[in-house]
Scaffold this motif. Structure first.
Motif, PDB file in Angstrom:
ATOM      1  N   LEU A  12       0.833  -1.206   0.000  1.00 18.75           N
ATOM      2  CA  LEU A  12       0.000   0.000   0.000  1.00 18.75           C
ATOM      3  C   LEU A  12       0.864   1.251   0.000  1.00 18.75           C
ATOM      4  O   LEU A  12       0.630   2.181  -0.778  1.00 18.75           O
ATOM      5  N   MET A  13       1.879   1.270   0.857  1.00 23.09           N
ATOM      6  CA  MET A  13       2.761   2.432   0.940  1.00 23.09           C
ATOM      7  C   MET A  13       3.466   2.679  -0.407  1.00 23.09           C
ATOM      8  O   MET A  13       3.512   3.806  -0.900  1.00 23.09           O
ATOM      9  N   CYS A  14       3.981   1.630  -1.016  1.00 21.64           N
ATOM     10  CA  CYS A  14       4.664   1.757  -2.310  1.00 21.64           C
ATOM     11  C   CYS A  14       3.696   2.225  -3.393  1.00 21.64           C
ATOM     12  O   CYS A  14       4.045   3.065  -4.231  1.00 21.64           O
ATOM     13  N   ARG A  15       2.489   1.676  -3.359  1.00 20.85           N
ATOM     14  CA  ARG A  15       1.459   2.067  -4.329  1.00 20.85           C
ATOM     15  C   ARG A  15       1.144   3.556  -4.209  1.00 20.85           C
ATOM     16  O   ARG A  15       1.054   4.279  -5.210  1.00 20.85           O
ATOM     17  N   LEU A  16       0.993   4.041  -2.983  1.00 22.68           N
ATOM     18  CA  LEU A  16       0.672   5.456  -2.761  1.00 22.68           C
ATOM     19  C   LEU A  16       1.841   6.365  -3.133  1.00 22.68           C
ATOM     20  O   LEU A  16       1.634   7.447  -3.692  1.00 22.68           O
ATOM     21  N   ILE A  17       3.052   5.940  -2.844  1.00 23.89           N
ATOM     22  CA  ILE A  17       4.236   6.744  -3.175  1.00 23.89           C
ATOM     23  C   ILE A  17       4.368   6.899  -4.685  1.00 23.89           C
ATOM     24  O   ILE A  17       4.459   8.009  -5.207  1.00 23.89           O
ATOM     25  N   ILE A  18       4.379   5.779  -5.400  1.00 26.10           N
ATOM     26  CA  ILE A  18       4.572   5.829  -6.858  1.00 26.10           C
ATOM     27  C   ILE A  18       3.390   6.511  -7.545  1.00 26.10           C
ATOM     28  O   ILE A  18       3.571   7.375  -8.403  1.00 26.10           O
ATOM     29  N   GLY A  19       2.184   6.117  -7.153  1.00 24.99           N
ATOM     30  CA  GLY A  19       1.005   6.753  -7.747  1.00 24.99           C
ATOM     31  C   GLY A  19       0.991   8.247  -7.489  1.00 24.99           C
ATOM     32  O   GLY A  19       0.709   9.047  -8.390  1.00 24.99           O
ATOM     33  N   GLY A  20       1.325   8.653  -6.276  1.00 24.72           N
ATOM     34  CA  GLY A  20       1.351  10.071  -5.923  1.00 24.72           C
ATOM     35  C   GLY A  20       2.411  10.841  -6.693  1.00 24.72           C
ATOM     36  O   GLY A  20       2.169  11.962  -7.160  1.00 24.72           O
ATOM     37  N   ILE A  21       3.582  10.249  -6.849  1.00 20.43           N
ATOM     38  CA  ILE A  21       4.658  10.917  -7.597  1.00 20.43           C
ATOM     39  C   ILE A  21       4.253  11.128  -9.048  1.00 20.43           C
ATOM     40  O   ILE A  21       4.442  12.212  -9.614  1.00 20.43           O
ATOM     41  N   PHE A  22       3.673  10.101  -9.665  1.00 15.33           N
ATOM     42  CA  PHE A  22       3.268  10.247 -11.065  1.00 15.33           C
ATOM     43  C   PHE A  22       2.078  11.196 -11.215  1.00 15.33           C
ATOM     44  O   PHE A  22       2.009  11.940 -12.199  1.00 15.33           O
ATOM     45  N   ASP A 140      -1.753  -4.903  -4.393  1.00 19.01           N
ATOM     46  CA  ASP A 140      -3.178  -5.186  -4.614  1.00 19.01           C
ATOM     47  C   ASP A 140      -3.833  -5.867  -3.415  1.00 19.01           C
ATOM     48  O   ASP A 140      -4.941  -6.373  -3.513  1.00 19.01           O
ATOM     49  N   ARG A 141      -3.202  -5.847  -2.258  1.00 17.18           N
ATOM     50  CA  ARG A 141      -3.714  -6.578  -1.106  1.00 17.18           C
ATOM     51  C   ARG A 141      -4.541  -5.727  -0.137  1.00 17.18           C
ATOM     52  O   ARG A 141      -5.499  -6.210   0.443  1.00 17.18           O
ATOM     53  N   LEU A 142      -4.145  -4.503   0.103  1.00 16.58           N
ATOM     54  CA  LEU A 142      -4.739  -3.697   1.163  1.00 16.58           C
ATOM     55  C   LEU A 142      -5.341  -2.416   0.591  1.00 16.58           C
ATOM     56  O   LEU A 142      -4.675  -1.686  -0.148  1.00 16.58           O
ATOM     57  N   LEU A 143      -6.583  -2.150   0.918  1.00 13.38           N
ATOM     58  CA  LEU A 143      -7.291  -0.940   0.487  1.00 13.38           C
ATOM     59  C   LEU A 143      -7.197  -0.702  -1.013  1.00 13.38           C
ATOM     60  O   LEU A 143      -6.970   0.416  -1.466  1.00 13.38           O
TER      61      LEU A 143
END
Length: 157
Positions: A12-22, A140-143
């Motif tokens: 989740l943290m990695c998803r938010l970091i990368i998605g947020g940066i892009f 794809d596991r959390l939230l």
């Protein structure tokens, strides 16, 4: 069980970091005149100048949509794979400028005015690619919308 929870939180943290940066990078490019990013693209001397404005629009909108998808956990694996591919392409383009001894004033990563040199941008992209791999693997596991979509009717009861 504890390890699974940790990996889910990491994803989740990695998803938010990368998605947020892009999302941020795409937003900066879309709110600036498109000619600025097109000029940065032209400086790489990879595509004809006549295509630079089209590539600028396509790249900016791709960053916005893929970033939104990744933050939401929608098509998480596909979104992270596409963003990882974009990062790999960015690294190849930056490396080609170094090999061809093209001096970039700015890589264009976050619109104009970022002042990133090619070597520093490559290092940043390597770190971002590693984070993207973690988002692909565990994001794809959390939230994530993906988990709600993929639940079977028996699981939701």
């Amino acid at each position: 069980m504890k390890n699974e929870t940790t990996l889910s939180a990491l994803g989740l943290m990695c998803r938010l970091i990368i998605g947020g940066i892009f999302l941020y990078a795409g937003f900066l490019k879309l709110t600036a005149p498109p000619e600025e990013f097109a000029a940065a693209i032209e400086a790489y001397k990879i595509i004809p100048p006549s295509m630079a404005i089209w590539v600028a629009h396509a790249a900016s909108w791709s960053e916005i949509y893929l970033g939104m998808f990744l933050v939401a956990g929608f098509f998480t694996r596909l979104s992270s794979m596409a963003l990882g591919s974009m990062l790999a392409f960015f690294m190849l383009a930056l490396t080609s400028t170094l090999l061809r001894k093209i001096k970039l004033l700015d890589c264009g990563c976050f619109g104009s005015g970022g002042g990133r040199t090619a070597p520093s941008a490559i290092l940043e992209d390597i770190v971002l690619l590693l984070i993207t791999i973690m988002a692909f693997r565990y994001g794809d596991r959390l939230l994530a919308i993906d988990t709600w979509i993929n639940k079977s009717p028996k699981e939701s009861k």
